[in-house]
Design a protein around this motif. Structure first.
Motif, PDB file in Angstrom:
ATOM      1  N   LYS A 151       0.826  -1.207   0.000  1.00 27.12           N
ATOM      2  CA  LYS A 151       0.000   0.000   0.000  1.00 27.12           C
ATOM      3  C   LYS A 151       0.860   1.257   0.000  1.00 27.12           C
ATOM      4  CE  LYS A 151      -4.222  -1.748   2.195  1.00 27.12           C
ATOM      5  NZ  LYS A 151      -5.178  -1.553   3.302  1.00 27.12           N
ATOM      6  N   TYR A 152       1.909   1.264   0.812  1.00 24.58           N
ATOM      7  CA  TYR A 152       2.795   2.427   0.852  1.00 24.58           C
ATOM      8  C   TYR A 152       3.505   2.610  -0.489  1.00 24.58           C
ATOM      9  CZ  TYR A 152       2.449   3.934   5.715  1.00 24.58           C
ATOM     10  OH  TYR A 152       2.007   4.466   6.897  1.00 24.58           O
ATOM     11  N   SER A 184      -6.831   7.819   1.070  1.00 21.95           N
ATOM     12  CA  SER A 184      -7.338   6.574   1.646  1.00 21.95           C
ATOM     13  C   SER A 184      -6.330   5.948   2.601  1.00 21.95           C
ATOM     14  CB  SER A 184      -7.706   5.579   0.539  1.00 21.95           C
ATOM     15  OG  SER A 184      -6.573   5.284  -0.267  1.00 21.95           O
ATOM     16  N   LEU A 185      -5.050   5.939   2.227  1.00 20.30           N
ATOM     17  CA  LEU A 185      -4.027   5.364   3.097  1.00 20.30           C
ATOM     18  C   LEU A 185      -3.818   6.243   4.325  1.00 20.30           C
ATOM     19  CD1 LEU A 185      -1.871   3.262   3.726  1.00 20.30           C
ATOM     20  CD2 LEU A 185      -0.275   4.557   2.283  1.00 20.30           C
ATOM     21  N   ARG A 186      -3.821   7.559   4.125  1.00 17.56           N
ATOM     22  CA  ARG A 186      -3.639   8.472   5.262  1.00 17.56           C
ATOM     23  C   ARG A 186      -4.741   8.271   6.298  1.00 17.56           C
ATOM     24  NH1 ARG A 186      -3.918  12.774   2.617  1.00 17.56           N
ATOM     25  NH2 ARG A 186      -5.962  13.588   3.189  1.00 17.56           N
ATOM     26  N   ILE A 216       1.358  11.593   4.349  1.00 19.12           N
ATOM     27  CA  ILE A 216       0.952  10.686   3.268  1.00 19.12           C
ATOM     28  C   ILE A 216      -0.051  11.417   2.383  1.00 19.12           C
ATOM     29  CG2 ILE A 216      -0.182   8.499   2.720  1.00 19.12           C
ATOM     30  CD1 ILE A 216       0.742   7.490   5.489  1.00 19.12           C
ATOM     31  N   ALA A 223       1.137   3.986  -3.043  1.00 21.10           N
ATOM     32  CA  ALA A 223       0.775   5.374  -2.746  1.00 21.10           C
ATOM     33  C   ALA A 223       1.950   6.326  -2.929  1.00 21.10           C
ATOM     34  CB  ALA A 223       0.248   5.476  -1.315  1.00 21.10           C
ATOM     35  N   LYS A 265      -1.779  10.242  -0.296  1.00 16.51           N
ATOM     36  CA  LYS A 265      -2.961   9.482  -0.716  1.00 16.51           C
ATOM     37  C   LYS A 265      -3.980   9.442   0.414  1.00 16.51           C
ATOM     38  CE  LYS A 265      -4.533   5.251  -2.933  1.00 16.51           C
ATOM     39  NZ  LYS A 265      -4.170   3.926  -3.473  1.00 16.51           N
TER      40      LYS A 265
END
Length: 241
Positions: free
Chosen positions: A37-38, A84-86, A80, A41, A82
């Motif tokens: 994911k990281y 959604s990830l943040r 972060i 992103a 992005k």
């Protein structure tokens, strides 16, 4: 193919395709998924370092160190880009803070963090929504200026969620600092100096944040900020030793 590997590959395929919501939930915490994911992103894995450290301390029942690490994590994961990830990482930070505060016997603070984590999770499920963040912050400030301090605290809490729709990152950080600074002021006005002090500690985890807050704070709050910063400096020195 063994089942764990099959699930992992299915999760990766779904992540790459942007679908399979149920499978994303199933595979979210499998080893390597967070790294993927990281990477996707374009985020630096080090932005999660404070969160990982806080979780390790939490598992060891080291609640005070965990809280300090997680205060730092609040700002680290904000870098972060992005959304959604943040938001996913922020939810984890605030859930962990809730556990740490509960371990310290600060049940009201724990409840606040659980509520914030839930609000962030719900906000994250609203795809690409960018709400009127300036309005939320402005309403909270208006409540504070009108001496409706309890209403202001609620409003600034809501603003912390809606500000996550802002970009670019520097703009979002400025708005978050503004909201948290006003939380310091509102809690202090309610006579909750300990809670105001904790909000100062969260601000202090971001370089320069307390400086901007001090400029707009009345003298008693400036004194509180100075005292909290001195206390945190002593703790930091002892930890280094």
């Amino acid at each position: 193919m063994n089942p764990p590997r099959a699930v992992g590959l299915l999760g990766l395929i779904c992540l790459l395709g942007g679908g399979c919501a149920a499978t994303q939930e199933l595979t979210r915490d499998l080893p390597g998924v967070k790294f993927v994911k990281y990477t996707m992103a374009g985020a630096d894995r080090e932005q999660r370092a404070s969160l990982d450290r806080g979780l390790t301390q939490l598992r060891a029942f080291e609640y005070d160190p965990a809280v300090r690490s997680l205060r730092q994590a609040i700002w680290d994961v904000e870098l972060i880009d992005k959304r959604s990830l943040r938001l996913e990482e922020l939810v984890e930070v605030h859930q962990a803070l809730a556990e740490a505060y509960a371990g310290l016997g600060k049940n009201q603070w724990s409840t606040e963090q659980r509520a914030l984590a839930q609000a962030l999770a719900e906000y994250g499920r609203r795809e690409n929504e960018s709400g009127p963040t300036e309005t939320a912050l402005a309403k909270a400030k208006a409540a504070y200026q009108s001496a409706h301090f309890r209403e202001a605290v609620t409003g600034f809490g809501q603003a912390l969620v809606e500000i996550e729709g802002q970009s670019p990152t520097p703009l979002r950080l400025r708005s978050l600092v503004d909201a948290r600074c006003h939380l310091v002021l509102a809690y202090f006005a309610l006579g909750r100096s300990e809670r105001a002090g904790e909000e100062v500690r969260r601000l202090a985890a971001l370089d320069g944040a307390t400086v901007s807050c001090r400029r707009q704070a009345p003298p008693p709050v400036r004194t509180l900020i100075t005292a909290v910063e001195a206390s945190e400096a002593r703790l930091g020195k002892r930890s280094a030793d």
